[in-house]
Design a protein around this motif. Structure first.
Motif, PDB file in Angstrom:
ATOM      1  N   MET A  51       0.853  -1.187   0.000  1.00 45.92           N
ATOM      2  CA  MET A  51       0.000   0.000   0.000  1.00 45.92           C
ATOM      3  C   MET A  51       0.892   1.242   0.000  1.00 45.92           C
ATOM      4  O   MET A  51       1.879   1.316   0.712  1.00 45.92           O
ATOM      5  CB  MET A  51      -0.901   0.018   1.252  1.00 45.92           C
ATOM      6  CG  MET A  51      -1.751   1.272   1.363  1.00 45.92           C
ATOM      7  SD  MET A  51      -2.717   1.308   2.875  1.00 45.92           S
ATOM      8  CE  MET A  51      -3.804  -0.066   2.604  1.00 45.92           C
TER       9      MET A  51
ATOM     10  N   THR B  55       2.130   4.669   1.092  1.00 47.99           N
ATOM     11  CA  THR B  55       1.986   5.457   2.312  1.00 47.99           C
ATOM     12  C   THR B  55       2.116   6.924   1.990  1.00 47.99           C
ATOM     13  O   THR B  55       2.764   7.323   1.033  1.00 47.99           O
ATOM     14  CB  THR B  55       3.072   5.064   3.335  1.00 47.99           C
ATOM     15  OG1 THR B  55       4.348   5.320   2.755  1.00 47.99           O
ATOM     16  CG2 THR B  55       2.934   3.611   3.720  1.00 47.99           C
TER      17      THR B  55
ATOM     18  N   GLY C  27      -0.162   4.439   6.923  1.00 45.09           N
ATOM     19  CA  GLY C  27      -0.462   3.418   5.946  1.00 45.09           C
ATOM     20  C   GLY C  27      -1.717   3.755   5.169  1.00 45.09           C
ATOM     21  O   GLY C  27      -1.947   3.232   4.097  1.00 45.09           O
ATOM     22  N   GLU C  28      -2.557   4.635   5.731  1.00 46.40           N
ATOM     23  CA  GLU C  28      -3.797   5.018   5.081  1.00 46.40           C
ATOM     24  C   GLU C  28      -4.211   6.356   5.663  1.00 46.40           C
ATOM     25  O   GLU C  28      -4.044   6.606   6.850  1.00 46.40           O
ATOM     26  CB  GLU C  28      -4.871   3.961   5.326  1.00 46.40           C
ATOM     27  CG  GLU C  28      -6.132   4.181   4.516  1.00 46.40           C
ATOM     28  CD  GLU C  28      -7.079   3.017   4.678  1.00 46.40           C
ATOM     29  OE1 GLU C  28      -6.884   2.226   5.604  1.00 46.40           O
ATOM     30  OE2 GLU C  28      -8.012   2.916   3.864  1.00 46.40           O
TER      31      GLU C  28
ATOM     32  N   LEU D 211     -11.275  -3.988   7.635  1.00 51.86           N
ATOM     33  CA  LEU D 211     -11.049  -3.599   6.243  1.00 51.86           C
ATOM     34  C   LEU D 211      -9.639  -3.074   6.040  1.00 51.86           C
ATOM     35  O   LEU D 211      -9.131  -3.071   4.909  1.00 51.86           O
ATOM     36  CB  LEU D 211     -12.065  -2.528   5.843  1.00 51.86           C
ATOM     37  CG  LEU D 211     -13.541  -2.928   5.916  1.00 51.86           C
ATOM     38  CD1 LEU D 211     -14.424  -1.763   5.506  1.00 51.86           C
ATOM     39  CD2 LEU D 211     -13.816  -4.151   5.053  1.00 51.86           C
ATOM     40  N   SER D 212      -9.025  -2.616   7.103  1.00 54.37           N
ATOM     41  CA  SER D 212      -7.643  -2.150   7.083  1.00 54.37           C
ATOM     42  C   SER D 212      -7.234  -2.011   8.533  1.00 54.37           C
ATOM     43  O   SER D 212      -7.971  -2.380   9.448  1.00 54.37           O
ATOM     44  CB  SER D 212      -7.528  -0.815   6.339  1.00 54.37           C
ATOM     45  OG  SER D 212      -8.100   0.231   7.104  1.00 54.37           O
ATOM     46  N   ASP D 213      -6.073  -1.443   8.759  1.00 57.23           N
ATOM     47  CA  ASP D 213      -5.647  -1.237  10.140  1.00 57.23           C
ATOM     48  C   ASP D 213      -6.536  -0.241  10.867  1.00 57.23           C
ATOM     49  O   ASP D 213      -6.599  -0.246  12.095  1.00 57.23           O
ATOM     50  CB  ASP D 213      -4.203  -0.734  10.175  1.00 57.23           C
ATOM     51  CG  ASP D 213      -3.223  -1.803   9.714  1.00 57.23           C
ATOM     52  OD1 ASP D 213      -3.614  -3.000   9.750  1.00 57.23           O
ATOM     53  OD2 ASP D 213      -2.101  -1.442   9.316  1.00 57.23           O
TER      54      ASP D 213
ATOM     55  N   ARG E  91      -9.890   0.713   9.573  1.00 56.40           N
ATOM     56  CA  ARG E  91     -11.303   0.666   9.203  1.00 56.40           C
ATOM     57  C   ARG E  91     -11.846  -0.751   9.386  1.00 56.40           C
ATOM     58  O   ARG E  91     -11.087  -1.722   9.350  1.00 56.40           O
ATOM     59  CB  ARG E  91     -11.486   1.101   7.752  1.00 56.40           C
ATOM     60  CG  ARG E  91     -11.087   2.537   7.478  1.00 56.40           C
ATOM     61  CD  ARG E  91     -11.419   2.946   6.050  1.00 56.40           C
ATOM     62  NE  ARG E  91     -10.641   2.210   5.059  1.00 56.40           N
ATOM     63  CZ  ARG E  91     -11.160   1.420   4.126  1.00 56.40           C
ATOM     64  NH1 ARG E  91     -12.472   1.244   4.068  1.00 56.40           N
ATOM     65  NH2 ARG E  91     -10.386   0.797   3.248  1.00 56.40           N
ATOM     66  N   GLU E  92     -13.160  -0.802   9.576  1.00 57.47           N
ATOM     67  CA  GLU E  92     -13.793  -2.100   9.758  1.00 57.47           C
ATOM     68  C   GLU E  92     -15.235  -2.055   9.272  1.00 57.47           C
ATOM     69  O   GLU E  92     -15.798  -0.984   9.059  1.00 57.47           O
ATOM     70  CB  GLU E  92     -13.765  -2.507  11.239  1.00 57.47           C
ATOM     71  CG  GLU E  92     -14.557  -1.578  12.138  1.00 57.47           C
ATOM     72  CD  GLU E  92     -14.433  -1.930  13.615  1.00 57.47           C
ATOM     73  OE1 GLU E  92     -13.427  -2.570  13.993  1.00 57.47           O
ATOM     74  OE2 GLU E  92     -15.335  -1.539  14.391  1.00 57.47           O
TER      75      GLU E  92
END
Length: 878
Positions: free
Chosen positions: A1, A3, A50-51, A460-462, A464-465
């Motif tokens: 991903m 950054t 990372g996001e 969904l990511s570090d 998000r869910e």
């Protein structure tokens, strides 16, 4: 991903610049944070991301977790306003108003469009005219908080128009505690005033009578035969025995006495202990209240005379009401790392003992009339509920919640007495033997309910869910209602001395038999009894996900099957003439909300949903019922159908500091076939019934703000205090829409459609809707002095309470302005902590007013002074 190296401040600046230039003026969030906020991960400037994600870490926890437009009242809020029950506390919420001190109107929609839950489970109602439980039954001391959700989510029942109120009871404490409170209060219109009373029984002050009001044995035997109490079915000696068995002077004779002050007692306690299974805790609340309400006012009615609206009946009335309330809450809980089990039991007993008299000009007779009433109403609620919350999986990604409940309410009204009087040529009051009546009525309403919800959290990511939820719900609501009414007749007339005698002398045993004869006037054809049932089964699926950074989507659908029946019963074994009313409908109810958290302290919400509203049991039952609050007769309409509602919402929220915010929103609702109350001619009398108007729309806007201020000063009174300013305002506008060709079916039309324009005026306001609702709180908190004071103002503009008869104006209520003041102070004495509180209510002396007005002539349907109330309480904490 890939950054992105970006400072948090830079990210916020970039985000707000894309939204609107004005948003960049948002204040910097304070360093003081709640424990939940402090627990959230912090991002250092210059960190590798990372996001690009910004969580609303400054948004209060309930508002952040709820994807819907909702208002939350905490235990602190309940203590600040000092409201005695849930109904009073909810009147402070944006867009809410309280009717009759018991029922909540949300965004101008009547109580029929709102539902009440206790810890997520539905509740039955002891009120004959409502299926929604009155919220004055829930004392504030049993509540840890209240949630009012104004946008629909599919986890809730489909009956949703204005909102849903979820009452949360107090939990078991981490540390043992016990407190006692005693309070004394009074009212300028009641306390110390000379007022009407009747004796009743020696134990009335306990809220339980000593058997005086039990149905007498001879009368019970007569009822048990299934025959009407009359000369055709029983012998003269049997009728005399039944008539003489009725309690006379204690329940019939009105007297005068000075009204005492109100008082109350409350006890609260709880404890917890560690066991091998987890933390076991318990909590209880017990209270007793004895209060009086005196009313002196006017009740009129109007009619059309040569096209002009004029006053018909013109009565002055006096009423004195003694309210006795017992409450008990007991709860046990067992909590471990992965599970919580709770068992909650609630018992409420509310008794109203009322003496009332009204006298004045009667339009039908053309002379002066007087009616005296004595009443005893017992409302009870018992609820028991088991709930469980469990998490499992390697990271607790699975959650399973369940609930099962049983609730029973009842309303018992023995010995409702009514005695009428006319005047002789000398102007003295004499008995009108034709208008006396004694009624015995009972209502039982229960709900068996159960539900289960399963949630799965998918990362969904570090940062998000997505949470996937499915659930099922079941409820079975049953109601039984029955009323028996009797009167005395004088087949051979009465002497002048008898007609002028005191009521207990006239109906003494010596006159029953030779001069007076008991007969039953209970209605036939299902007019006096009915059984009602509403059974619902539902299933839902929902997903709540941060679909892209900063944007949360909550989307779901509910399938709900509802079968409602009302079956009139003839108490004498005959046919009712009415077929059972049955409404069997299946609904697919979608709901979606999208929330854009475009800054750490701001978010936008947009919501849309489809919901329903169902007729209430009494509204479907062709049974007459007299409401003691208004002395108005209601009769149901078995041809009513469900209301279907489209809901649209949008709201902006700015939480610029801890517990401080500004929110603004707009809403729109489209109601297909809304149910409204209408005044009709029912034979020779005037009654209120119900009908489905063709269509109605309501739109509005809400704004709310809360801000604390602290000032530096050499004066301790100013420097040590945190000052509060909190206000909310709701504007709403509604229209009932009637087009050419629209029809309605009334109870009188017996299923034949009639032009809607005959009953409903196109463009008229939706019943119960107020254009303006506003609340303001001004106060301070002083941690040094351990004191708190709040000035509370509430304003509700006029609203329509019922449609007038064809050609006549609607009935209008003017709630007006209520100004209250609450002061609290904690102090220590003899090594013990105490709390002192003073509450002043209705400081402006606002009156209750309901009227009809046309051509400059106002007819006061019901009007009286409310008076100013004051109370003092002392609490000892152990």
């Amino acid at each position: 991903m890939k950054t992105v190296k970006l400072s948090l401040g830079g990210l916020l600046l970039a985000t707000t610049a894309m939204v609107a230039p004005g948003v960049a003026l948002a204040q910097t969030a304070p360093t003081t944070q709640t424990p939940a906020q402090q627990a959230e991960p912090q991002v250092d400037q210059g960190a590798e991301l990372g996001e690009v994600v910004v969580l609303g870490r400054y948004i209060p926890q309930p508002n952040r977790e709820s994807p819907e437009v909702a208002a939350f009242l905490t235990a602190e809020d309940l203590e600040r306003t000092g409201d005695a029950d849930a109904a009073g506390a909810l009147a402070r919420v944006t867009g809410l108003s309280v009717v009759e001190g018991r029922f909540i109107y949300v965004r101008g929609l009547g109580e029929r469009y709102s539902s009440a839950l206790l810890n997520g489970s539905p509740l039955p109602s002891p009120e004959p005219l409502q299926r929604v439980v009155p919220l004055d039954l829930f004392p504030s001391e049993i509540l840890s908080g209240l949630t009012v959700q104004k946008t629909y989510s599919v986890a809730y029942p489909g009956e949703f128009g204005g909102g849903v109120v979820d009452l949360q009871t107090i939990d078991t404490p981490a540390e043992p505690f016990f407190s006692m409170q005693a309070s004394v209060s009074g009212n300028t219109e009641t306390s110390g005033k000379d007022a009407l009373i009747y004796f009743g029984s020696r134990t009335d002050f306990t809220s339980f009578d000593d058997g005086t009001r039990d149905v007498p044995g001879p009368l019970q035997l007569g009822f048990a035969t299934g025959q009407r109490i009359s000369a055709g079915n029983f012998s003269a000696s049997q009728l005399r025995q039944m008539g003489q068995s009725l309690v006379n002077a204690p329940l019939r004779l009105l007297q005068r006495e000075t009204t005492p002050a109100n008082f109350g007692l409350r006890f609260t306690g709880g404890t917890s202990t560690e066991t091998s299974f987890g933390t076991l805790g318990g909590v209880f609340v017990a209270s007793y209240d004895n209060s009086w309400t005196g009313r002196n006012g006017i009740r009129q009615s109007g009619r059309l005379d040569a096209g002009q609206f004029v006053t018909a009946n013109d009565y002055a009335f006096q009423s004195n009401q003694n309210d006795l309330t017992l409450n008990f809450l007991g709860a046990l809980s067992l909590t471990s790392d992965t599970s919580t089990l709770k068992w909650t039991n609630l018992y409420v007993r509310n008794v109203t003992k009322e003496a009332r008299s009204e006298a004045g000009f009667d339009d039908a007779s053309g002379g002066q009339r007087r009616t005296d009433n004595t009443e005893w109403f017992v409302r009870q609620l018992y609820s028991t509920q088991l709930t469980g919350e469990h998490s499992f999986g390697a990271t607790g990604e699975w959650e399973f919640d369940w609930r099962a409940g049983y609730a029973l309410t009842s309303r018992d009204a023995p010995y409702e007495t009514r005695f009428g009087y006319g005047q002789n040529v000398a102007g003295d009051w004499i008995h009108d033997i034709e208008t006396n009546a004694i009624s015995f009525s009972e209502l039982d309403d229960d709900i068996v309910s159960a539900g289960a919800d399963l949630h799965y959290t998918l990362p969904l990511s570090d940062a998000r869910e997505a949470v996937f939820s499915v659930g099922v719900a079941y409820s079975d609501n049953n109601r039984e209602s029955e009323q028996r009414t009797l009167r005395f007749i004088a087949p051979n007339g009465l002497s002048a001395d008898q007609l002028e005698s005191r009521v207990d002398y006239l109906f003494s045993d010596i006159n029953i038999g030779p001069y007076l004869q008991l007969e039953e006037i209970t209605g036939t054809n299902g007019a006096a009894a009915f059984d009602g049932q509403l059974k619902t089964m539902a299933a839902y699926a929902q997903v709540a996900a941060e679909v892209i950074p900063l944007v949360n989507l909550n989307l779901g659908v509910r399938f709900e099957q509802g079968e409602q029946t009302v079956t009139p019963r003839d108490l004498f074994g005959g046919t009712t003439g009415f077929l059972p009313t049955e409404i069997d409908e299946n609904y697919v109810l979608p709901a979606g909300t999208i929330t854009w958290n475009f800054a750490e302290d701001m978010q936008l919400r947009f919501g849309a949903s489809k919901t329903i509203g169902r007729p209430q049991f009494r509204e479907l039952a062709p049974q007459q019922y007299t409401d003691v609050e208004s002395d108005r007769t209601f009769i149901g309409n078995p041809y009513l159908v469900d209301t279907e509602i489209l809901n649209l919402d949008a709201r902006w929220e700015w939480y610029f500091a801890r517990d401080q915010f500004v929110t603004a929103g707009v809403f729109y609702k489209d109601l297909d076939k809304p149910i409204e109350s209408s005044v009709i001619d029912q034979g020779s009398s005037i009654s209120q019934t119900f009908l489905n108007a063709p269509n109605a729309t309501i739109m509005g806007a809400e704004i709310e703000a809360k801000k604390y201020f602290e000032f530096g000063s050499d004066m301790d009174f100013i420097a040590n205090k945190r000052w509060l300013v909190q206000a909310n305002y709701t504007w709403s506008d509604s229209e009932v829409n009637v087009k050419d060709g629209d029809t309605v079916i009334t109870q009188n039309s017996l299923g034949v459609a009639q032009p809607a324009s005959f009953y409903v005026i196109d463009g008229s306001r939706l019943q119960g809707q107020s254009e303006h609702v506003a609340n303001v709180q001004l106060g301070w908190e002083d941690d040094t002095a351990r004191s708190q004071a709040t000035l509370i103002a509430n304003y509700v503009s006029e609203r329509t309470s019922a449609r007038g008869r064809p050609g006549e104006p609607d009935l209008i209520q003017e709630p007006g302005i209520s100004l209250d003041f609450v002061f609290r102070k904690d102090f220590d004495y003899a090594g013990r902590e105490y709390g002192f509180a003073v509450q002043l209510r209705n400081l402006l002396g606002e009156e209750f007013l309901e009227y009809q007005e046309q051509g400059g002539n106002r007819v006061i349907i019901n009007g009286y002074d409310l008076g100013t109330s004051g109370s003092v309480s002392l609490t000892a904490r152990f």
